[in-house]
Design a protein around this motif. Sequence first.
Motif, PDB file in Angstrom:
ATOM      1  N   GLY A 265      -1.858  10.723  19.492  1.00  0.00           N
ATOM      2  CA  GLY A 265      -2.355  11.362  18.282  1.00  0.00           C
ATOM      3  C   GLY A 265      -1.880  12.785  18.108  1.00  0.00           C
ATOM      4  N   ARG A 266      -1.241  13.352  19.127  1.00  0.00           N
ATOM      5  CA  ARG A 266      -0.742  14.724  19.049  1.00  0.00           C
ATOM      6  C   ARG A 266       0.585  14.758  18.290  1.00  0.00           C
ATOM      7  NH1 ARG A 266       2.382  17.797  23.741  1.00  0.00           N
ATOM      8  NH2 ARG A 266       2.686  19.809  22.716  1.00  0.00           N
ATOM      9  N   ARG A 267       0.788  15.795  17.482  1.00  0.00           N
ATOM     10  CA  ARG A 267       2.088  15.972  16.841  1.00  0.00           C
ATOM     11  C   ARG A 267       3.055  16.546  17.865  1.00  0.00           C
ATOM     12  NH1 ARG A 267       4.609  15.610  12.431  1.00  0.00           N
ATOM     13  NH2 ARG A 267       2.758  15.145  11.171  1.00  0.00           N
ATOM     14  N   VAL A 268       4.159  15.841  18.093  1.00  0.00           N
ATOM     15  CA  VAL A 268       5.133  16.263  19.102  1.00  0.00           C
ATOM     16  C   VAL A 268       6.517  16.473  18.513  1.00  0.00           C
ATOM     17  CG1 VAL A 268       3.923  15.156  21.031  1.00  0.00           C
ATOM     18  CG2 VAL A 268       5.628  13.852  19.716  1.00  0.00           C
ATOM     19  N   ALA A 269       6.720  16.176  17.237  1.00  0.00           N
ATOM     20  CA  ALA A 269       8.059  16.240  16.669  1.00  0.00           C
ATOM     21  C   ALA A 269       7.990  16.458  15.163  1.00  0.00           C
ATOM     22  CB  ALA A 269       8.822  14.943  16.970  1.00  0.00           C
ATOM     23  N   SER A 270       9.150  16.664  14.583  1.00  0.00           N
ATOM     24  CA  SER A 270       9.273  16.743  13.123  1.00  0.00           C
ATOM     25  C   SER A 270       8.716  15.481  12.474  1.00  0.00           C
ATOM     26  CB  SER A 270      10.752  16.895  12.759  1.00  0.00           C
ATOM     27  OG  SER A 270      11.011  16.495  11.434  1.00  0.00           O
ATOM     28  N   ARG A 298       7.798  -6.730  22.846  1.00  0.00           N
ATOM     29  CA  ARG A 298       7.410  -6.409  21.466  1.00  0.00           C
ATOM     30  C   ARG A 298       7.991  -5.053  21.096  1.00  0.00           C
ATOM     31  NH1 ARG A 298       1.091  -4.289  21.836  1.00  0.00           N
ATOM     32  NH2 ARG A 298       1.685  -2.105  22.125  1.00  0.00           N
ATOM     33  N   LYS A 299       7.816  -4.692  19.839  1.00  0.00           N
ATOM     34  CA  LYS A 299       8.194  -3.365  19.363  1.00  0.00           C
ATOM     35  C   LYS A 299       7.013  -2.423  19.529  1.00  0.00           C
ATOM     36  CE  LYS A 299      10.380  -1.058  15.399  1.00  0.00           C
ATOM     37  NZ  LYS A 299      10.958  -1.280  14.049  1.00  0.00           N
ATOM     38  N   THR A 300       7.252  -1.299  20.215  1.00  0.00           N
ATOM     39  CA  THR A 300       6.215  -0.299  20.437  1.00  0.00           C
ATOM     40  C   THR A 300       6.698   1.032  19.888  1.00  0.00           C
ATOM     41  OG1 THR A 300       5.477  -1.385  22.475  1.00  0.00           O
ATOM     42  CG2 THR A 300       4.824   0.908  22.161  1.00  0.00           C
ATOM     43  N   TYR A 301       5.998   1.569  18.915  1.00  0.00           N
ATOM     44  CA  TYR A 301       6.329   2.908  18.417  1.00  0.00           C
ATOM     45  C   TYR A 301       5.797   3.950  19.405  1.00  0.00           C
ATOM     46  CZ  TYR A 301       8.230   1.679  13.865  1.00  0.00           C
ATOM     47  OH  TYR A 301       9.038   1.210  12.866  1.00  0.00           O
ATOM     48  N   LEU A 302       6.696   4.798  19.889  1.00  0.00           N
ATOM     49  CA  LEU A 302       6.316   5.890  20.779  1.00  0.00           C
ATOM     50  C   LEU A 302       5.983   7.137  19.967  1.00  0.00           C
ATOM     51  CD1 LEU A 302       9.115   5.342  23.441  1.00  0.00           C
ATOM     52  CD2 LEU A 302       6.824   4.354  23.376  1.00  0.00           C
ATOM     53  N   ILE A 303       6.780   7.392  18.935  1.00  0.00           N
ATOM     54  CA  ILE A 303       6.520   8.464  17.963  1.00  0.00           C
ATOM     55  C   ILE A 303       6.622   7.847  16.575  1.00  0.00           C
ATOM     56  CG2 ILE A 303       7.301  10.661  16.997  1.00  0.00           C
ATOM     57  CD1 ILE A 303       8.559  11.321  19.694  1.00  0.00           C
ATOM     58  N   ILE A 307       4.178  11.914  15.169  1.00  0.00           N
ATOM     59  CA  ILE A 307       2.928  11.797  15.927  1.00  0.00           C
ATOM     60  C   ILE A 307       3.132  10.868  17.118  1.00  0.00           C
ATOM     61  CG2 ILE A 307       0.493  11.149  15.836  1.00  0.00           C
ATOM     62  CD1 ILE A 307       1.214  13.547  14.086  1.00  0.00           C
ATOM     63  N   LEU A 308       2.661  11.287  18.293  1.00  0.00           N
ATOM     64  CA  LEU A 308       2.729  10.447  19.493  1.00  0.00           C
ATOM     65  C   LEU A 308       1.787   9.260  19.326  1.00  0.00           C
ATOM     66  CD1 LEU A 308       4.068  10.440  22.345  1.00  0.00           C
ATOM     67  CD2 LEU A 308       1.942  11.431  23.190  1.00  0.00           C
ATOM     68  N   THR A 309       2.335   8.045  19.335  1.00  0.00           N
ATOM     69  CA  THR A 309       1.520   6.873  19.005  1.00  0.00           C
ATOM     70  C   THR A 309       1.475   5.811  20.094  1.00  0.00           C
ATOM     71  OG1 THR A 309       3.432   5.897  17.893  1.00  0.00           O
ATOM     72  CG2 THR A 309       1.869   7.100  16.521  1.00  0.00           C
ATOM     73  N   GLY A 310       2.303   5.908  21.119  1.00  0.00           N
ATOM     74  CA  GLY A 310       2.284   4.850  22.123  1.00  0.00           C
ATOM     75  C   GLY A 310       3.039   5.223  23.370  1.00  0.00           C
ATOM     76  N   ARG A 311       2.915   4.356  24.378  1.00  0.00           N
ATOM     77  CA  ARG A 311       3.679   4.487  25.614  1.00  0.00           C
ATOM     78  C   ARG A 311       3.915   3.109  26.200  1.00  0.00           C
ATOM     79  NH1 ARG A 311       0.149   8.709  26.521  1.00  0.00           N
ATOM     80  NH2 ARG A 311      -2.025   8.075  26.506  1.00  0.00           N
ATOM     81  N   LEU A 312       4.681   3.057  27.270  1.00  0.00           N
ATOM     82  CA  LEU A 312       5.153   1.794  27.818  1.00  0.00           C
ATOM     83  C   LEU A 312       4.380   1.445  29.088  1.00  0.00           C
ATOM     84  CD1 LEU A 312       8.958   2.534  27.342  1.00  0.00           C
ATOM     85  CD2 LEU A 312       7.340   1.505  25.713  1.00  0.00           C
ATOM     86  N   PHE A 319      -3.975  -1.316  32.827  1.00  0.00           N
ATOM     87  CA  PHE A 319      -5.338  -1.373  33.378  1.00  0.00           C
ATOM     88  C   PHE A 319      -5.852   0.038  33.647  1.00  0.00           C
ATOM     89  CE2 PHE A 319      -8.360  -1.434  36.837  1.00  0.00           C
ATOM     90  CZ  PHE A 319      -9.203  -2.488  36.526  1.00  0.00           C
ATOM     91  N   SER A 320      -5.028   0.865  34.297  1.00  0.00           N
ATOM     92  CA  SER A 320      -5.461   2.204  34.704  1.00  0.00           C
ATOM     93  C   SER A 320      -5.731   3.110  33.519  1.00  0.00           C
ATOM     94  CB  SER A 320      -4.398   2.844  35.602  1.00  0.00           C
ATOM     95  OG  SER A 320      -4.251   2.106  36.794  1.00  0.00           O
ATOM     96  N   MET A 321      -4.931   2.963  32.429  1.00  0.00           N
ATOM     97  CA  MET A 321      -5.087   3.831  31.269  1.00  0.00           C
ATOM     98  C   MET A 321      -5.873   3.171  30.144  1.00  0.00           C
ATOM     99  SD  MET A 321      -1.354   5.726  31.265  1.00  0.00           S
ATOM    100  CE  MET A 321      -1.926   7.123  30.306  1.00  0.00           C
ATOM    101  N   GLN A 322      -6.319   1.914  30.394  1.00  0.00           N
ATOM    102  CA  GLN A 322      -7.122   1.187  29.406  1.00  0.00           C
ATOM    103  C   GLN A 322      -6.407   1.116  28.054  1.00  0.00           C
ATOM    104  OE1 GLN A 322     -10.383  -0.427  30.188  1.00  0.00           O
ATOM    105  NE2 GLN A 322      -9.097  -0.192  32.005  1.00  0.00           N
ATOM    106  N   GLU A 323      -5.142   0.700  28.103  1.00  0.00           N
ATOM    107  CA  GLU A 323      -4.327   0.554  26.905  1.00  0.00           C
ATOM    108  C   GLU A 323      -3.700  -0.836  26.864  1.00  0.00           C
ATOM    109  OE1 GLU A 323      -3.257   5.325  26.623  1.00  0.00           O
ATOM    110  OE2 GLU A 323      -1.625   3.871  26.832  1.00  0.00           O
ATOM    111  N   GLU A 324      -3.090  -1.174  25.747  1.00  0.00           N
ATOM    112  CA  GLU A 324      -2.541  -2.514  25.564  1.00  0.00           C
ATOM    113  C   GLU A 324      -1.259  -2.712  26.369  1.00  0.00           C
ATOM    114  OE1 GLU A 324      -1.858  -3.438  21.502  1.00  0.00           O
ATOM    115  OE2 GLU A 324      -3.955  -3.240  20.905  1.00  0.00           O
ATOM    116  N   LEU A 325      -1.034  -3.952  26.792  1.00  0.00           N
ATOM    117  CA  LEU A 325       0.229  -4.320  27.413  1.00  0.00           C
ATOM    118  C   LEU A 325       1.355  -4.220  26.384  1.00  0.00           C
ATOM    119  CD1 LEU A 325      -0.986  -7.457  29.372  1.00  0.00           C
ATOM    120  CD2 LEU A 325      -0.084  -5.371  30.418  1.00  0.00           C
TER     121      LEU A 325
END
Length: 458
Positions: A265-270, A298-303, A307-312, A319-325
């Motif tokens: 959710g943080r703005r990290v880029a133009s 799948r397709k995962t948007y990182l930015i 806005i920072l929207t995802g990670r791999l 499991f550790s970060m409680q996020e989607e596979l």
Amino acid sequence: MLETLRKALRLVGKEEYVEVRLEKIVSTRLTLQNGCIEALKEEEIMGGYVRVFRSGFGWYFETFSGWENILEKIRSALHSASLKNPTAFHSGVVRGEAFEDEHLAQLEEDFRCVPFEEKVKIARCYAELMPEVSSFLVNSSVDYRDEFREIYLANSDGTLLHLEKPDISMVFTAVCRKGDVIELYRNGVARRAGLEAVKGLEALAKEVVARAASLLEARPLPGGVYDVVLDPTLAGVFIHEAFGHLSEADFLYHNERLKKEMTLGRRVASPLLSVFDDGSVDGLRGSSPYDDEGIPTRKTYLIREGILTGRLHSRETAFSMQEELTGNARTVGFMYAPLVRMTNTAIESGKTSKEELFGDIKRGVYAVEYLGGNTALELFTFSPAYGFLIENGKITDIVKNFVLSGNLFETLQKIDCIANDFVWNELGGCGKGLQMGLPTPTGSPHVRLRETLVGGSE
């Protein structure tokens, strides 16, 4: 083989997560140095691994060679895993759906059926062309590689997969010399395809020599602050190296400072910048219908729009970060356990023509391709292979020996224009830990950065 793996999974306790991988790799490698065979190797390797996760005990990993007595090897590995001592580090894995699937390769010209002599003939043809291009050529090489992987993957979710992954490349290298000045240039092709992918490359072989010779006349670029246009190759490698690795959750989730920098959710880029990773793109070297833990890619948007929207993720990091596979657990082969890795990572296309990126630059640099570089968290240094001056909107003299460096997040804010000429670059591979050469294509259009620090000759 799938029935054998089905029997093996009946040995597994319900509280455990177990993965079994069987792999057969058939490969050819050939290097011609100045037209002479310097190295050649034809190889067939078969083996596998068993990977077990038990809550409170962590991971157990055992690899083995050969496909003989598979059930006994799996039974032995499961027994060894049961003897593992408890660990103070507590984590878990996300369990997934069960998939039973088969994806077999369809090759126009299967390189496994082509005699070795024919592969040498193709490579030698290119080697003989290269000296004709420039009298400054002092050394040339042609590197041919093909590889066909047959993979069986099973896990205790009930997944049973049979996958085939072909890979082929041809790379040309030229070294030119004029007096005390020596220049090297390398380029080639890499594809998930058959032998047809490395035919008809005469123009590329000649271009490699011509580019090395042209660099003899290039002048070093004075350092300073420039408007910079990155070509698609350099822009793709930049986003892979400087940002993509920060998005790999196994690198991230033990680093509290970096976690704060990479808060979703943080703005990290133009706002112009969107970056994605997509292992499901048809036909690319980094693609597969499933990752090496049996999770669909799948397709995962990182930015997304800055806005920072995802990670791999792998099963453990999700499991550790409680996020989607995300389907990003990958390995270079049965000798190694999967790590969180990028697949095909790219900057999304913009809406501006390439010509418009250059049009209003009074003094700038057009940075082309990739020579080397390094990153340290959010700090980076990259060396383009070469570049051109941009003067009053026009590309002029060729330049060399300069680097781009800075803070990643500050640099991403300097992007003020992205072209609409997106392309994928499939050559090369990525290293992480001890696992080198994993196919990780990068994609990008041309990208413009304003007022960027460029290190050069002064």
